[in-house]
Write a protein that holds these residues in place. Structure first.
Motif, short mmCIF file in Angstrom:
data_model
loop_
_atom_site.label_atom_id
_atom_site.label_comp_id
_atom_site.label_asym_id
_atom_site.label_seq_id
_atom_site.Cartn_x
_atom_site.Cartn_y
_atom_site.Cartn_z
N LEU A 373 -8.01 -15.73 2.01
CA LEU A 373 -7.60 -14.53 2.74
C LEU A 373 -6.67 -13.74 1.83
N LEU A 374 -7.00 -12.49 1.58
CA LEU A 374 -6.28 -11.67 0.61
C LEU A 374 -5.63 -10.49 1.32
N PHE A 375 -4.31 -10.34 1.14
CA PHE A 375 -3.56 -9.19 1.64
C PHE A 375 -3.07 -8.36 0.45
N HIS A 376 -3.11 -7.04 0.61
CA HIS A 376 -2.52 -6.17 -0.41
C HIS A 376 -2.30 -4.78 0.19
N GLY A 377 -1.20 -4.15 -0.22
CA GLY A 377 -0.90 -2.79 0.22
C GLY A 377 -1.31 -1.77 -0.81
N ASP A 378 -1.84 -0.64 -0.36
CA ASP A 378 -2.33 0.35 -1.32
C ASP A 378 -1.22 1.19 -1.94
N ALA A 379 0.04 0.98 -1.52
CA ALA A 379 1.18 1.67 -2.13
C ALA A 379 1.99 0.73 -3.01
N ASP A 380 1.39 -0.36 -3.46
CA ASP A 380 2.08 -1.35 -4.29
C ASP A 380 2.29 -0.79 -5.68
N ALA A 381 3.55 -0.59 -6.07
CA ALA A 381 3.88 -0.08 -7.40
C ALA A 381 4.18 -1.20 -8.39
N THR A 382 4.13 -2.46 -7.95
CA THR A 382 4.45 -3.60 -8.81
C THR A 382 3.19 -4.31 -9.28
N VAL A 383 2.36 -4.72 -8.35
CA VAL A 383 1.07 -5.32 -8.67
C VAL A 383 -0.01 -4.34 -8.19
N PRO A 384 -0.69 -3.66 -9.09
CA PRO A 384 -1.65 -2.63 -8.67
C PRO A 384 -2.70 -3.17 -7.70
#
Length: 447
Positions: A373-384
């Motif tokens: 299960l993968l979570f990620h935010g589209d405004a992440d400035a640290t890990v693209p």
């Protein structure tokens, strides 16, 4: 008689066919040519000096950033950001009125005032304010937000900073049953929190435990916000503090190895829950660099045979893009990054024994076979976020992707708590069903 015109020190070469040699006229350089040559010399000297200075600057920058890449977390504490500040203007049993730069920030956050702590929910109604505070004279409205938990003493007039971990120093203060434990790691005892599944939670034919791993600059508080969803599914949790984190032993060289050695502490945590808590298998939750630790564990450790599933929040899949993003945030011109970054990574890798290629394995189909299960935010400035987009697209066979709009680095839970918790609950219900249990992974290196 013809006189000999050669001088007493001459060679006689000037006498030819009876003629007397004449002195050769000295060549004269045209003024324009002389000036041009001098100018070329100066330009060459300046160019050579400039090149040397440029090479020296590049070498110094390479050495400096190679050190910064691997410096221990907390060596350079991040100063509080003014944009995180709020002031408590009113407080009752179920809500708080906040004013200040972060008062309207979406989602769920902790608020530490120094004397007390709140967990506040999404912003609601605007509330008119009296401009009685000179520091907030320009603020005419506050924002009412729900209060889920309150710890210590918080009063109107208190100021504080919004906290993305959204967990107090003692998780018991938000109603979690927790025990302090020590995991025996290769460098010494690692502090951990054990959260047993509550009585009445679903029981499974196979006992599964979640091991929660924070990011490079985080602490075990960073992962506790995910624990209630695991516990509700009947999965006990161990929140680990690995080397260089607060309370944990330092690495021998005092440096971060970006997952290349930290995975050994995750391995020790898995062995701990198997040996001390009778876990049949494990779900690993890795946040940011915790995802790199999980990848290294799968590649290197016999403990990988216990990993049943993965939950990754903004995982570091490739360090190159992450370091480029960090360089841009520090103000380095994009034009110099292709020149500066490769030798910087090479130097950091050589000095700290980091195999960068080994840390870029998240999409390896031979490595990642467990449900993920993968979570990620589209405004992440640290890990693209593009790294997770590519991972999810390449591994649709195992990856369930929850992409959160407007969420920064490891802020998916904060911005979309309801959606993230629902996604995790559904994922656990699916992968913990004994009928869908995948076969155990082969032990790395085994025949």
């Amino acid at each position: 008689m013809v006189a000999d015109g050669a001088s007493s020190g001459g060679s006689g070469r000037g006498r030819r066919r009876g003629l007397t040699s004449q002195p050769r006229a000295r060549r004269r350089r045209a003024a324009s040519t002389s000036a041009m040559t001098d100018r070329r010399r100066r330009v060459a000297a300046l160019a050579g000096g400039g090149t040397a200075a440029l090479l020296a600057a590049a070498g110094g920058a390479t050495w400096y950033y190679a050190e910064r890449i691997t410096e221990a977390p907390g060596r350079r504490p991040v100063p509080p950001l003014p944009d995180d500040g709020v002031q408590v203007r009113d407080l009752d049993g179920s809500s708080v009125v906040l004013a200040g730069p972060a008062a309207e920030r979406p989602g769920w956050w902790g608020l530490d005032t120094g004397r007390g702590w709140l967990r506040v929910g999404p912003p609601g109604d605007l509330v008119p304010l009296d401009a009685d505070d000179p520091d907030l004279a320009h603020v005419t409205t506050g924002v009412r937000r729900p209060v889920e938990h309150r710890v210590g003493k918080v009063e109107a007039g208190d100021t504080g900073l919004l906290d993305a971990d959204a967990i107090p120093e003692d998780p018991a203060d938000v109603g979690l049953e927790v025990d302090d434990e020590q995991v025996t790691g290769p460098l010494g005892d690692l502090p951990a929190w054990w959260f047993p599944a509550p009585t009445g939670a679903p029981t499974r034919p196979v006992r599964t435990v979640a091991v929660l791993v924070h990011g490079r600059s985080g602490s075990r508080r960073e992962v506790v916000r995910w624990a209630p969803t695991f516990l509700a599914a009947g999965v006990s949790c161990l929140a680990l503090s690995y080397r260089n984190a607060p309370g944990a032993p330092p690495s021998p060289d005092g440096r971060s190895h970006l997952g290349a050695t930290e995975w050994e502490d995750l391995e020790a945590a898995i062995e701990h829950v198997v040996d001390h808590h009778a876990a049949d298998d494990v779900v690993v939750l890795g946040v940011s660099m915790g995802g790199a630790c999980a990848a290294e564990l799968l590649r290197r450790s016999v403990a990988a045979s216990h990993v049943r599933a993965l939950v990754l929040d903004a995982p570091v899949r490739h360090w190159g893009p992450v370091l480029r993003a960090a360089a841009r945030q520090r103000g380095l011109p994009p034009a110099v990054l292709p020149i500066l970054l490769p030798p910087t990574m090479a130097l950091a890798g050589a000095r700290r024994r980091i195999d960068w290629r080994g840390l870029d394995d998240l999409a390896d189909p031979n490595l990642f076979r467990s449900p993920t299960l993968l979570f990620h935010g589209d405004a992440d400035a640290t890990v693209p976020v593009a790294l997770s987009d590519a991972f999810a697209a390449a591994r649709q066979d195992v990856v369930t992707y929850h992409r959160v709009r407007g969420a920064g680095h490891v802020r998916t839970w904060n911005v979309d708590r309801e959606g993230c918790e629902a996604a995790l609950a559904a994922f656990l219900d699916r992968v913990l069903d004994e009928r869908q249990r995948p076969p155990l992974r082969p032990i790395p290196g085994a025949p």
